[in-house]
Each structure stands twice: as structure tokens, then as C-alpha cells.
Design a protein around this motif. Structure first.
Motif, PDB file in Angstrom:
ATOM      1  N   GLU A  67       0.828  -1.209   0.000  1.00 28.51           N
ATOM      2  CA  GLU A  67       0.000   0.000   0.000  1.00 28.51           C
ATOM      3  C   GLU A  67       0.867   1.266   0.000  1.00 28.51           C
ATOM      4  O   GLU A  67       0.560   2.228  -0.711  1.00 28.51           O
ATOM      5  N   ARG A  68       1.921   1.269   0.819  1.00 32.07           N
ATOM      6  CA  ARG A  68       2.770   2.467   0.901  1.00 32.07           C
ATOM      7  C   ARG A  68       3.556   2.691  -0.388  1.00 32.07           C
ATOM      8  O   ARG A  68       3.727   3.834  -0.836  1.00 32.07           O
ATOM      9  N   VAL A  69       4.031   1.639  -0.987  1.00 28.50           N
ATOM     10  CA  VAL A  69       4.943   1.777  -2.130  1.00 28.50           C
ATOM     11  C   VAL A  69       4.181   1.906  -3.449  1.00 28.50           C
ATOM     12  O   VAL A  69       4.571   2.673  -4.338  1.00 28.50           O
ATOM     13  N   VAL A  70       3.038   1.175  -3.616  1.00 28.83           N
ATOM     14  CA  VAL A  70       2.359   1.106  -4.925  1.00 28.83           C
ATOM     15  C   VAL A  70       1.042   1.889  -4.925  1.00 28.83           C
ATOM     16  O   VAL A  70       0.818   2.742  -5.792  1.00 28.83           O
ATOM     17  N   LEU A  71       0.140   1.606  -3.970  1.00 25.43           N
ATOM     18  CA  LEU A  71      -1.196   2.175  -4.035  1.00 25.43           C
ATOM     19  C   LEU A  71      -1.253   3.660  -3.663  1.00 25.43           C
ATOM     20  O   LEU A  71      -1.981   4.428  -4.293  1.00 25.43           O
ATOM     21  N   ASP A  72      -0.533   4.083  -2.662  1.00 20.75           N
ATOM     22  CA  ASP A  72      -0.566   5.489  -2.253  1.00 20.75           C
ATOM     23  C   ASP A  72      -0.111   6.442  -3.348  1.00 20.75           C
ATOM     24  O   ASP A  72      -0.755   7.474  -3.592  1.00 20.75           O
ATOM     25  N   PRO A  73       0.992   6.177  -4.053  1.00 20.80           N
ATOM     26  CA  PRO A  73       1.354   7.070  -5.182  1.00 20.80           C
ATOM     27  C   PRO A  73       0.288   7.117  -6.284  1.00 20.80           C
ATOM     28  O   PRO A  73       0.028   8.175  -6.869  1.00 20.80           O
ATOM     29  N   LEU A  74      -0.400   5.987  -6.542  1.00 21.23           N
ATOM     30  CA  LEU A  74      -1.457   5.985  -7.562  1.00 21.23           C
ATOM     31  C   LEU A  74      -2.657   6.811  -7.110  1.00 21.23           C
ATOM     32  O   LEU A  74      -3.264   7.531  -7.911  1.00 21.23           O
ATOM     33  N   ASP A  75      -3.024   6.725  -5.823  1.00 26.13           N
ATOM     34  CA  ASP A  75      -4.139   7.530  -5.316  1.00 26.13           C
ATOM     35  C   ASP A  75      -3.839   9.022  -5.397  1.00 26.13           C
ATOM     36  O   ASP A  75      -4.712   9.820  -5.778  1.00 26.13           O
ATOM     37  N   ARG A  76      -2.610   9.408  -5.071  1.00 20.92           N
ATOM     38  CA  ARG A  76      -2.267  10.830  -5.138  1.00 20.92           C
ATOM     39  C   ARG A  76      -2.260  11.335  -6.578  1.00 20.92           C
ATOM     40  O   ARG A  76      -2.732  12.438  -6.861  1.00 20.92           O
ATOM     41  N   ALA A  77      -1.786  10.506  -7.486  1.00 20.48           N
ATOM     42  CA  ALA A  77      -1.797  10.910  -8.897  1.00 20.48           C
ATOM     43  C   ALA A  77      -3.228  11.016  -9.426  1.00 20.48           C
ATOM     44  O   ALA A  77      -3.562  11.930 -10.189  1.00 20.48           O
ATOM     45  N   LEU A  78      -4.132  10.105  -8.986  1.00 23.00           N
ATOM     46  CA  LEU A  78      -5.523  10.147  -9.440  1.00 23.00           C
ATOM     47  C   LEU A  78      -6.238  11.376  -8.880  1.00 23.00           C
ATOM     48  O   LEU A  78      -7.023  12.022  -9.594  1.00 23.00           O
TER      49      LEU A  78
END
Length: 399
Positions: A67-78
Motif C-alpha cells: 500500500e505504501r509503495v504502490v497504491l498510495d502514489p497511484l491515489d495521489r496521482a488520481l
């Protein structure tokens, strides 16, 4: 396979030992050796908590790292992209609702309370006499406009209609119109679920008319009955059981009569004669075959084709005229449009409206619902019916 079998042992041994062990025991007893058979109890290992705890901790740590490495950066970009998008693109499409048949249910309405805004509007309307007169006059003028636009009424009594009298009562309903709901499957971008949604009364009654077409079934039964009676009479006449109706004519007789009527139409050239232009026009419109000289083969063949087609059309009309007429008359008697309840908080106005023209009197029964929110009548729930029609001057043959 029979080397371990002996006469002492027998074919059917009752020992609980395997065949090989039983054979060794018996062989040892025969040779004077003592054979001891000991039972061994195998104990299963106990449940170990340490491996389970290690697996749970490892899975939890792995999920958090993902979640910290993959999902969080995608949520911020979205989120950043969503802020820059216009509002029209952010609107989500409505979920697809598939209703199930037989799940429509009518809810029992609750009476109006004194604190409801609809009841307060009723009290306000009851104290305003000028508004009541305006609502009555508006309904009377509406009935007058409908009668003036009706083609049959305009032809029989004329378009010079004027309002004569009206008896219109104002009623305040104690209960609101009932609500309907139905269940089904809702398919959206997020999930597929079983939901219950409200439905309009017009939709409910239209679905009922489609599922139970009583008017159409009665009309089709009337069509079949008349067609069967006509065919039975025709077959009975062919067999000589029943004499044919002398008024019925054959197809050739009907065509000959039409051609004779065309030839005897009076015109400016004299009775029983036709001008060349009029004769050609009549033949081209009616398409009745006429005898032609033997030299013109194309016209003769064309005339024969038109005669066969004309005979087929007349035969179909003669065969299905009475059944279709019965079907149409029954459908007009039994067909009713889908009813509809008025909006919540509507005021009911009902009574009679009398109109007058230069030739007749007309009385209409009317029932309508006036919506205080829209300041207008609800056209879907309005009911209008001609109660009485009377000519001012009556005599033999006038009707």
C-alpha cells in the motif's frame, strides 16, 4: 498368493492382524518360538501457534508495504488528475436497474397531518375564493377547448361553442396517492446488488396492460368468432344445408356492378356518356379491366393481371371486412388508457360542464387534479367524458 495359507489358519480367519503377520505368528508357534505382538499408538503432533503467527505477521507487513509503495502514489496521482478535470466529465453514469416481474408492491398511504405542507396549502386554498373561481373557470375553458378541437363534435354541432353552465366541486383528499416500489438487480461501477426502488404509477399500470392485455384478447376473440360464423355459413351454403343470402354477391358481380356504375356517371356530355378524359381517369383510378382489341396484346395481358389482382383484393376485403369491423368495435369498447394517480398534494376538482352551440347542447363529466406547486392541472390523471348530447331542433331523419 496361497503360500501363507495353511489348514490351521483357514480361508476365513477372524484375526485382526494382517495376513502376513498372522502367518508369521502361526509359523512361530509351530516351531516353538514365542511371538509377541505389541500394539503401538501413534500420537499426532499438537497445534503449533508460532508458524501461524509468523505467517499472519508476514502477510500484514507485506500488504502494508504494498500500500505504501504502490497504491498510495497511484491515489495521489488520481486525485491530482481529478482536480484538473471539468465537472461534466466527473458525472457518473446512472446504475442499470433490471426489475424482476411480480415484485411490484403498492404501499399503504398515510393520511395527511396538520403539520404537512400539503395540508397547510389546502387550508390556504380553502380561504381564497378568487383562486377557487379561477381554478373552476380554467377547467371549464379547458373542456371547451377540447370539445372545439374534436373533429366529430365540430362536424355535428359546429365550432361556435360557448360555456353555458358548470357544476364543479373542490375536494381536499384525506390521503395522498399510494406509492409503488419494485425490486430488482442494480448494476453499477462499484457493485451488483439487490435493491428496492420506487416506481411511477403510470409505469406500473402500463406494465400491467402489457402483461394482461384483456382488451386485445377480447377483441381477437370477437374477430375469431365472427370469422368462424362467416365461414360456417359459407360452407353450409356450398353443401346446400343453408341457402345463401341473396344480398351477398360474387366477386365478378361486384366488379361488373362497379364498371357499370362508372359508365353511367352523368356528365356534361349527357346521361350515360363519358368524355374521353373522364373515362380514362376513372379507369386509371378504379383499375377495372375492360375488353381490348385482339391486336393490343400488351394491354390485354396487363388488363388480365389487374383483373386478377383486383379480384384478390376484393375477395380479401369481402372475407375479412366483418371480422375486422367486429375487432375494431370491441377494441373501442374495452380499451382504456393506463390510469395515473395525481401528484401528492393535489386538489381534486370534479363535476359537470355544459356547453352550447348554435345546433346542440353538450354536457361533460370531468375529474381533474390541480397541483398547487405547479399552479396547473395534471394532464395525465384528468378524466373527461361526454355525458349528454342533444340537438336543439329534432325531427325525423335529423339524427
Amino acid at each position: 498368493m496361497f503360500r501363507y495359507t495353511s489348514s490351521r489358519m483357514g480361508m476365513f480367519s477372524t484375526s485382526r492382524l494382517p495376513i502376513r503377520m498372522e502367518a508369521l505368528r502361526q509359523t512361530g508357534s509351530q516351531s516353538g518360538q514365542t511371538v509377541r505382538v505389541q500394539r503401538v499408538h501413534m500420537k499426532s503432533p499438537g497445534f503449533r501457534w508460532r508458524p501461524l503467527v509468523a505467517y499472519v505477521v508476514t502477510a500484514y507487513v507485506g500488504i502494508k508495504i504494498y500500500e505504501r509503495v504502490v497504491l498510495d502514489p497511484l491515489d495521489r496521482a488520481l486525485e491530482q488528475e481529478m482536480k484538473d478535470m471539468p465537472a461534466e466529465d466527473l458525472e457518473q453514469e446512472k446504475a442499470l436497474f433490471i426489475p424482476f416481474p411480480g415484485t411490484t408492491k403498492q404501499l399503504r398511504p398515510k393520511p395527511y397531518r396538520g403539520s404537512d405542507p400539503e395540508w397547510k396549502e389546502f387550508i390556504k386554498f380553502s380561504k381564497d375564493r378568487s383562486l377557487q373561481d379561477k381554478v373552476r373557470d380554467e377547467l371549464a375553458q379547458f373542456v371547451k377547448g377540447v370539445a372545439a378541437k374534436h373533429p366529430v363534435l365540430a362536424m355535428r354541432c359546429g365550432k361556435d361553442l360557448r360555456l353555458r353552465r358548470c357544476w364543479l366541486d373542490v375536494d381536499f383528499p384525506q390521503f395522498p396517492p399510494p406509492d409503488f416500489e419494485r425490486s430488482g438487480i442494480e448494476i453499477s461501477d462499484d457493485a451488483i446488488s439487490w435493491v428496492t426502488m420506487p416506481v411511477d404509477s403510470v409505469t406500473v399500470f402500463k406494465i400491467r396492460q402489457v402483461l394482461w392485455p384483456s382488451a386485445l384478447v377480447q377483441s381477437f376473440w370477437n374477430f375469431t368468432k365472427v370469422l368462424f360464423v362467416e365461414d360456417s355459413k359459407r360452407v353450409a351454403g356450398m353443401l346446400g344445408i343453408q341457402t345463401q343470402n341473396p344480398q351477398l354477391q360474387s366477386i365478378d358481380q361486384m366488379l361488373a356492378r362497379q364498371q357499370q356504375m362508372i359508365k353511367t356517371i352523368p356528365n356534361k356530355n349527357g346521361p350515360g356518356q363519358l368524355s374521353p378524359g373522364t373515362g380514362d381517369a376513372s379507369k386509371s383510378i378504379i383499375k377495372v379491366p375492360t375488353p381490348v382489341p385482339a391486336g393490343s396484346q400488351g394491354q390485354n395481358s396487363e388488363g388480365e393481371e389487374l383483373g386478377v389482382a383486383q379480384k384478390a383484393v376484393v375477395a380479401l376485403q369481402q372475407r375479412f371486412f366483418a371480422p375486422l369491423l367486429a375487432f375494431r368495435s370491441k377494441l373501442m369498447q374495452t380499451w382504456r388508457p393506463a390510469p395515473s394517480y395525481p401528484p401528492r398534494g393535489s386538489i381534486l376538482v370534479s363535476g359537470m360542464v355544459e356547453l352550447e352551440s348554435s345546433r346542440a347542447y353538450l354536457v361533460f363529466d370531468v375529474r381533474a387534479a390541480w397541483d398547487p406547486k405547479e399552479k396547473a392541472y395534471d394532464a395525465r390523471s384528468m378524466q373527461l367524458k361526454l355525458r349528454r348530447f342533444q340537438f336543439k331542433q329534432q325531427g325525423p331523419g335529423l339524427m
